[in-house]
Scaffold this motif. Structure first.
Motif, PDB file in Angstrom:
ATOM      1  N   UNK A  24       7.077  -3.504   0.297  1.00 60.02           N
ATOM      2  CA  UNK A  24       7.109  -4.235  -0.972  1.00 60.02           C
ATOM      3  C   UNK A  24       6.434  -3.468  -2.108  1.00 60.02           C
ATOM      4  N   UNK A  25       6.066  -2.209  -1.850  1.00 55.73           N
ATOM      5  CA  UNK A  25       5.333  -1.438  -2.853  1.00 55.73           C
ATOM      6  C   UNK A  25       6.121  -1.258  -4.139  1.00 55.73           C
ATOM      7  N   UNK A  26       7.440  -1.166  -4.051  1.00 51.73           N
ATOM      8  CA  UNK A  26       8.263  -0.939  -5.242  1.00 51.73           C
ATOM      9  C   UNK A  26       8.273  -2.132  -6.187  1.00 51.73           C
ATOM     10  N   UNK A  27       7.762  -3.270  -5.726  1.00 51.24           N
ATOM     11  CA  UNK A  27       7.768  -4.478  -6.552  1.00 51.24           C
ATOM     12  C   UNK A  27       6.600  -4.517  -7.535  1.00 51.24           C
ATOM     13  N   UNK A  30      -1.239  -0.968  -9.504  1.00 50.90           N
ATOM     14  CA  UNK A  30      -1.444  -2.089  -8.585  1.00 50.90           C
ATOM     15  C   UNK A  30      -1.348  -1.620  -7.144  1.00 50.90           C
ATOM     16  N   UNK A  31      -0.415  -0.708  -6.881  1.00 53.04           N
ATOM     17  CA  UNK A  31      -0.319  -0.132  -5.543  1.00 53.04           C
ATOM     18  C   UNK A  31      -1.636   0.514  -5.137  1.00 53.04           C
ATOM     19  N   UNK A  32      -2.233   1.275  -6.072  1.00 52.01           N
ATOM     20  CA  UNK A  32      -3.494   1.935  -5.774  1.00 52.01           C
ATOM     21  C   UNK A  32      -4.614   0.953  -5.508  1.00 52.01           C
ATOM     22  N   UNK A  58       0.829  -1.209   0.000  1.00 54.36           N
ATOM     23  CA  UNK A  58       0.000   0.000   0.000  1.00 54.36           C
ATOM     24  C   UNK A  58       0.863   1.259   0.000  1.00 54.36           C
ATOM     25  N   UNK A  59       0.261   2.369  -0.421  1.00 58.67           N
ATOM     26  CA  UNK A  59       0.963   3.652  -0.434  1.00 58.67           C
ATOM     27  C   UNK A  59      -0.043   4.794  -0.351  1.00 58.67           C
TER      28      UNK A  59
END
Length: 207
Positions: free
Chosen positions: A124-127, A132-134, A114-115
């Protein structure tokens, strides 16, 4: 006689505190502490699932997960005041436990990705891509509301059982219940050690 080991009881009450802490830290924007608490929850959850395989007899899947037909029969017995508590979760409670674990797993997992797109991103958001983060962030927020709803239903169920003359809460406090077959308990220290190892590993890799 004692029916719940120290790890099962401690896990239960630590989750109560941790979920309240997760809500408060998110509302106040204390995201570093939010993530620390979330990792602790993840460690407790993983340790509890392992405990359901190798821990105390009544804490295992084989003891508290029953066929849906058993759940229906159990609810009928409660309605007729024929239900007598045993040394583990009742058939309905067993499925409630699984649902809670599933929601907690989704909550912890989505939180890793999440971000808020400004100050905080999960470890792990950078992966994954920004889209997809959103999506995972939205799911994280929705799932938490679902989790709170299930918790409210859990509390309501405890109150309804109490009205039917069944006190489910006391055994989770002092670990004892009368007039039941005593289960084979495993020392809760092993569960606490497992949870500590998992938590320490998570903090080592992500902090």
């Amino acid at each position: 006689m004692k029916i719940w080991d120290s790890f099962v009881r401690g896990y239960h009450w630590l989750l109560v505190i941790a979920i309240a802490g997760l809500w408060w830290t998110a509302e106040q924007g204390y995201m570093d502490w939010h993530m620390r608490i979330a990792l602790a929850v993840g460690a407790l959850l993983l340790a509890r699932v392992v405990w359901a395989l190798i821990g105390s007899e009544n804490a295992r899947f084989t003891a508290f997960v029953h066929r849906p037909q058993k759940v229906v029969e159990h609810l009928r017995d409660v309605q007729r005041k024929n239900y007598q508590p045993t040394a583990t979760h009742n058939p309905a409670g067993g499925w409630a436990v699984l649902l809670m674990w599933a929601l907690l797993f989704v909550q912890v997992t989505t939180g890793l990705f999440a971000t808020d797109e400004i100050f905080f991103s999960g470890p792990l958001a950078s992966l994954v891509s920004s889209s997809t983060q959103g999506q995972l962030t939205d799911l994280h927020e929705i799932n938490f509301n679902v989790l709170l709803t299930v918790i409210a239903l859990h509390v309501l169920a405890i109150l309804l059982y109490r009205m039917k003359g069944v006190n489910l809460l006391s055994a989770m406090v002092h670990g004892k219940r009368q007039n039941v077959r005593p289960p084979r308990l495993v020392n809760g220290l092993f569960g606490w050690t497992l949870a500590a190892v998992i938590a320490a590993s998570a903090y080592y890799f992500w902090w």
